[in-house]
Design a protein around this motif. Structure first.
Motif, PDB file in Angstrom:
ATOM      1  N   SER A 194      14.665 -21.001 -25.860  1.00  0.00           N
ATOM      2  CA  SER A 194      14.013 -20.733 -27.143  1.00  0.00           C
ATOM      3  C   SER A 194      14.170 -21.888 -28.117  1.00  0.00           C
ATOM      4  CB  SER A 194      14.597 -19.452 -27.749  1.00  0.00           C
ATOM      5  OG  SER A 194      14.054 -19.195 -29.017  1.00  0.00           O
ATOM      6  N   ARG A 195      15.334 -22.514 -28.106  1.00  0.00           N
ATOM      7  CA  ARG A 195      15.582 -23.601 -29.048  1.00  0.00           C
ATOM      8  C   ARG A 195      14.684 -24.803 -28.772  1.00  0.00           C
ATOM      9  NH1 ARG A 195      20.114 -27.640 -29.132  1.00  0.00           N
ATOM     10  NH2 ARG A 195      19.960 -28.558 -31.199  1.00  0.00           N
ATOM     11  N   ALA A 196      14.416 -25.070 -27.495  1.00  0.00           N
ATOM     12  CA  ALA A 196      13.531 -26.179 -27.150  1.00  0.00           C
ATOM     13  C   ALA A 196      12.112 -25.918 -27.646  1.00  0.00           C
ATOM     14  CB  ALA A 196      13.538 -26.401 -25.638  1.00  0.00           C
ATOM     15  N   TRP A 197      11.640 -24.685 -27.474  1.00  0.00           N
ATOM     16  CA  TRP A 197      10.297 -24.355 -27.956  1.00  0.00           C
ATOM     17  C   TRP A 197      10.236 -24.402 -29.477  1.00  0.00           C
ATOM     18  CZ3 TRP A 197       6.212 -24.540 -25.032  1.00  0.00           C
ATOM     19  CH2 TRP A 197       6.327 -24.307 -23.656  1.00  0.00           C
ATOM     20  N   LEU A 198      11.312 -23.982 -30.118  1.00  0.00           N
ATOM     21  CA  LEU A 198      11.349 -24.033 -31.581  1.00  0.00           C
ATOM     22  C   LEU A 198      11.308 -25.474 -32.080  1.00  0.00           C
ATOM     23  CD1 LEU A 198      11.691 -22.772 -34.350  1.00  0.00           C
ATOM     24  CD2 LEU A 198      14.153 -22.595 -33.910  1.00  0.00           C
ATOM     25  N   ALA A 199      12.063 -26.349 -31.428  1.00  0.00           N
ATOM     26  CA  ALA A 199      12.058 -27.757 -31.813  1.00  0.00           C
ATOM     27  C   ALA A 199      10.666 -28.364 -31.624  1.00  0.00           C
ATOM     28  CB  ALA A 199      13.087 -28.523 -30.982  1.00  0.00           C
ATOM     29  N   LEU A 200      10.038 -28.012 -30.504  1.00  0.00           N
ATOM     30  CA  LEU A 200       8.694 -28.525 -30.229  1.00  0.00           C
ATOM     31  C   LEU A 200       7.696 -28.012 -31.263  1.00  0.00           C
ATOM     32  CD1 LEU A 200       7.095 -30.246 -28.202  1.00  0.00           C
ATOM     33  CD2 LEU A 200       6.793 -28.181 -26.815  1.00  0.00           C
ATOM     34  N   ALA A 201       7.825 -26.758 -31.617  1.00  0.00           N
ATOM     35  CA  ALA A 201       6.933 -26.177 -32.629  1.00  0.00           C
ATOM     36  C   ALA A 201       7.085 -26.890 -33.966  1.00  0.00           C
ATOM     37  CB  ALA A 201       7.244 -24.688 -32.783  1.00  0.00           C
ATOM     38  N   ARG A 202       8.344 -27.118 -34.361  1.00  0.00           N
ATOM     39  CA  ARG A 202       8.611 -27.777 -35.634  1.00  0.00           C
ATOM     40  C   ARG A 202       7.997 -29.173 -35.697  1.00  0.00           C
ATOM     41  NH1 ARG A 202      11.614 -30.800 -37.135  1.00  0.00           N
ATOM     42  NH2 ARG A 202      11.596 -31.073 -39.367  1.00  0.00           N
ATOM     43  N   MET A 229      13.343 -16.097 -39.308  1.00  0.00           N
ATOM     44  CA  MET A 229      12.660 -17.266 -39.872  1.00  0.00           C
ATOM     45  C   MET A 229      11.465 -17.666 -39.014  1.00  0.00           C
ATOM     46  SD  MET A 229      15.656 -19.795 -41.307  1.00  0.00           S
ATOM     47  CE  MET A 229      14.412 -20.997 -41.806  1.00  0.00           C
ATOM     48  N   ILE A 230      11.600 -17.519 -37.692  1.00  0.00           N
ATOM     49  CA  ILE A 230      10.491 -17.890 -36.811  1.00  0.00           C
ATOM     50  C   ILE A 230       9.362 -16.873 -36.947  1.00  0.00           C
ATOM     51  CG2 ILE A 230       9.797 -18.413 -34.460  1.00  0.00           C
ATOM     52  CD1 ILE A 230      12.634 -19.170 -33.841  1.00  0.00           C
ATOM     53  N   ALA A 231       9.715 -15.606 -37.045  1.00  0.00           N
ATOM     54  CA  ALA A 231       8.684 -14.585 -37.236  1.00  0.00           C
ATOM     55  C   ALA A 231       7.903 -14.841 -38.523  1.00  0.00           C
ATOM     56  CB  ALA A 231       9.330 -13.201 -37.265  1.00  0.00           C
ATOM     57  N   GLU A 232       8.625 -15.220 -39.568  1.00  0.00           N
ATOM     58  CA  GLU A 232       7.963 -15.553 -40.830  1.00  0.00           C
ATOM     59  C   GLU A 232       7.063 -16.763 -40.672  1.00  0.00           C
ATOM     60  OE1 GLU A 232      11.112 -16.091 -43.593  1.00  0.00           O
ATOM     61  OE2 GLU A 232      11.790 -14.002 -43.495  1.00  0.00           O
ATOM     62  N   ARG A 233       7.530 -17.737 -39.867  1.00  0.00           N
ATOM     63  CA  ARG A 233       6.733 -18.958 -39.672  1.00  0.00           C
ATOM     64  C   ARG A 233       5.462 -18.660 -38.893  1.00  0.00           C
ATOM     65  NH1 ARG A 233       6.202 -21.679 -42.989  1.00  0.00           N
ATOM     66  NH2 ARG A 233       4.961 -23.515 -42.620  1.00  0.00           N
ATOM     67  N   VAL A 234       5.560 -17.779 -37.894  1.00  0.00           N
ATOM     68  CA  VAL A 234       4.388 -17.381 -37.125  1.00  0.00           C
ATOM     69  C   VAL A 234       3.361 -16.742 -38.053  1.00  0.00           C
ATOM     70  CG1 VAL A 234       3.548 -15.739 -35.391  1.00  0.00           C
ATOM     71  CG2 VAL A 234       5.558 -17.146 -34.904  1.00  0.00           C
ATOM     72  N   ALA A 235       3.818 -15.860 -38.918  1.00  0.00           N
ATOM     73  CA  ALA A 235       2.898 -15.201 -39.851  1.00  0.00           C
ATOM     74  C   ALA A 235       2.282 -16.205 -40.822  1.00  0.00           C
ATOM     75  CB  ALA A 235       3.641 -14.105 -40.612  1.00  0.00           C
ATOM     76  N   ALA A 236       3.101 -17.119 -41.338  1.00  0.00           N
ATOM     77  CA  ALA A 236       2.606 -18.100 -42.307  1.00  0.00           C
ATOM     78  C   ALA A 236       1.602 -19.050 -41.668  1.00  0.00           C
ATOM     79  CB  ALA A 236       3.774 -18.888 -42.894  1.00  0.00           C
ATOM     80  N   LEU A 237       1.882 -19.500 -40.451  1.00  0.00           N
ATOM     81  CA  LEU A 237       0.953 -20.415 -39.776  1.00  0.00           C
ATOM     82  C   LEU A 237      -0.350 -19.715 -39.422  1.00  0.00           C
ATOM     83  CD1 LEU A 237       2.846 -22.806 -37.313  1.00  0.00           C
ATOM     84  CD2 LEU A 237       1.643 -23.349 -39.413  1.00  0.00           C
ATOM     85  N   LEU A 260       8.846 -25.692 -40.842  1.00  0.00           N
ATOM     86  CA  LEU A 260      10.102 -24.955 -40.869  1.00  0.00           C
ATOM     87  C   LEU A 260      11.257 -25.933 -40.937  1.00  0.00           C
ATOM     88  CD1 LEU A 260      11.412 -22.088 -40.407  1.00  0.00           C
ATOM     89  CD2 LEU A 260      11.572 -22.744 -38.003  1.00  0.00           C
ATOM     90  N   PRO A 261      12.189 -25.760 -41.869  1.00  0.00           N
ATOM     91  CA  PRO A 261      13.318 -26.685 -41.963  1.00  0.00           C
ATOM     92  C   PRO A 261      14.316 -26.455 -40.845  1.00  0.00           C
ATOM     93  CG  PRO A 261      13.610 -24.889 -43.501  1.00  0.00           C
ATOM     94  CD  PRO A 261      12.252 -24.702 -42.868  1.00  0.00           C
ATOM     95  N   TYR A 262      15.222 -27.431 -40.647  1.00  0.00           N
ATOM     96  CA  TYR A 262      16.313 -27.235 -39.707  1.00  0.00           C
ATOM     97  C   TYR A 262      17.149 -26.056 -40.177  1.00  0.00           C
ATOM     98  CZ  TYR A 262      15.469 -31.968 -37.969  1.00  0.00           C
ATOM     99  OH  TYR A 262      14.919 -33.084 -37.433  1.00  0.00           O
ATOM    100  N   SER A 263      17.585 -25.221 -39.252  1.00  0.00           N
ATOM    101  CA  SER A 263      18.512 -24.149 -39.609  1.00  0.00           C
ATOM    102  C   SER A 263      19.928 -24.646 -39.439  1.00  0.00           C
ATOM    103  CB  SER A 263      18.270 -22.933 -38.720  1.00  0.00           C
ATOM    104  OG  SER A 263      18.467 -23.251 -37.367  1.00  0.00           O
ATOM    105  N   ALA A 264      20.836 -24.206 -40.298  1.00  0.00           N
ATOM    106  CA  ALA A 264      22.187 -24.750 -40.310  1.00  0.00           C
ATOM    107  C   ALA A 264      22.943 -24.583 -38.998  1.00  0.00           C
ATOM    108  CB  ALA A 264      22.981 -24.153 -41.472  1.00  0.00           C
ATOM    109  N   PRO A 265      23.024 -23.342 -38.424  1.00  0.00           N
ATOM    110  CA  PRO A 265      23.836 -23.230 -37.227  1.00  0.00           C
ATOM    111  C   PRO A 265      23.185 -23.755 -35.967  1.00  0.00           C
ATOM    112  CG  PRO A 265      22.975 -21.091 -37.820  1.00  0.00           C
ATOM    113  CD  PRO A 265      22.558 -22.050 -38.904  1.00  0.00           C
ATOM    114  N   ASN A 266      21.868 -23.572 -35.837  1.00  0.00           N
ATOM    115  CA  ASN A 266      21.209 -23.904 -34.583  1.00  0.00           C
ATOM    116  C   ASN A 266      20.362 -25.156 -34.635  1.00  0.00           C
ATOM    117  OD1 ASN A 266      22.232 -21.610 -33.307  1.00  0.00           O
ATOM    118  ND2 ASN A 266      20.684 -20.350 -34.274  1.00  0.00           N
ATOM    119  N   ARG A 267      20.326 -25.761 -35.801  1.00  0.00           N
ATOM    120  CA  ARG A 267      19.637 -27.024 -36.031  1.00  0.00           C
ATOM    121  C   ARG A 267      18.134 -26.895 -35.906  1.00  0.00           C
ATOM    122  NH1 ARG A 267      23.920 -27.365 -33.504  1.00  0.00           N
ATOM    123  NH2 ARG A 267      22.975 -27.483 -31.475  1.00  0.00           N
ATOM    124  N   TYR A 268      17.575 -26.657 -34.717  1.00  0.00           N
ATOM    125  CA  TYR A 268      16.130 -26.532 -34.621  1.00  0.00           C
ATOM    126  C   TYR A 268      15.755 -25.070 -34.767  1.00  0.00           C
ATOM    127  CZ  TYR A 268      14.961 -31.262 -33.189  1.00  0.00           C
ATOM    128  OH  TYR A 268      14.732 -32.620 -33.148  1.00  0.00           O
TER     129      TYR A 268
END
Length: 268
Positions: A194-202, A229-237, A260-268
């Motif tokens: 999931s983190r790889a897909w999130l980084a790619l999306a960002r 945060m990702i669910a919110e980003r999907v809706a916003a996009l 979407l900004p970097y998240s503190a614990p998971n970075r992407y």
């Protein structure tokens, strides 16, 4: 320690949380040797439970800005459980934070040594690789920072995490095309990361490729639906893409949403 505000992603562990203790007296009657082994395990498990609690308390103190008190907790973790990589990481990350605040070379050196101790105990510790890479950047050694993560990737050719971290380094030095290459490689290596897909999306969103970014966010969310945060980003996009389509039909220009900004614990 993360690049954004250098806040660390604390690791809180309890390695024996699922273990259920058998009644000691029954084991003793069955086999005295088993009792000895059981007591040794109990002592080890107790150390790990204690270390987990101190890691948690240290993380809470760090988040409150009480860095000296947090350091004391993490020092107790490594004193009680010298093989605990998360204790070394948390200690290194807090020391790194103080080093940046104070511009203290001795603290930078101490943090670097602690990051390396973490990697001695866990050669694939993701957060520790990231923290050490940032420290090397902070201390003017970008070549060593890239070498650290590239060597990690070479040792783990089928893992996505080293490639995600390499991508982030390249993005931070303004080489998004190289970053994109590593992220595409990461999702090929591990399509369920999931983190790889999130980084790619960002990254794709920041470049203006909103439809592809939306698909990547949706994939990340499908793999881990506990990310609001990702669910919110999907809706916003989705709203932004529809708005752009409406604007295109009416002859107006399109807009690019804020990534979407970097998240503190998971970075992407």
């Amino acid at each position: 320690m993360n690049a954004e505000d250098n806040q660390s992603s604390f690791r809180l562990t309890s390695e024996c949380g699922g273990f259920q203790f058998r009644p000691l007296v029954l084991v003793a009657r069955a086999c005295p040797v088993i009792v000895t082994v059981f007591l040794l395990f109990l002592t080890s498990a107790g150390c790990r439970f204690s270390a987990s609690g101190k890691n948690a308390l240290g993380a809470q103190l760090h988040q409150q800005g009480q860095y000296t008190a947090a350091l004391q907790q993490f020092q107790q973790v490594v004193a009680e459980d010298p093989a605990n990589p998360d204790g070394y990481y948390n200690l290194a990350a807090t020391t790194h934070r103080l080093a940046k605040q104070r511009s203290d070379e001795a603290l930078f050196n101490n943090a670097e040594a602690l990051y390396n101790q973490c990697l001695d105990h866990d050669p694939n510790h993701v957060e520790c690789h990231r923290g050490l890479a940032v420290l090397l950047m902070d201390t003017g050694r970008p070549d060593r920072s890239f070498a650290l993560i590239k060597n990690w990737a070479s040792r783990n050719p089928t893992q996505a995490e080293p490639r995600i971290e390499l991508a982030r380094l390249y993005e931070e030095v303004n080489q998004p095309e190289t970053a994109l290459k590593y992220l595409e490689d990461a999702v090929q290596q591990d399509a369920n990361n999931s983190r790889a897909w999130l980084a790619l999306a960002r990254l794709r969103e920041s470049s203006g490729d909103l439809p592809q970014a939306l698909q990547n966010y949706q994939r990340a969310l499908a793999l881990n639906n506990t990310q609001p945060m990702i669910a919110e980003r999907v809706a916003a996009l989705s709203r932004q893409i529809n708005s752009n389509l409406d604007a295109a039909r009416s002859g107006a220009g399109t807009q690019i949403a804020t990534p979407l900004p970097y998240s503190a614990p998971n970075r992407y």
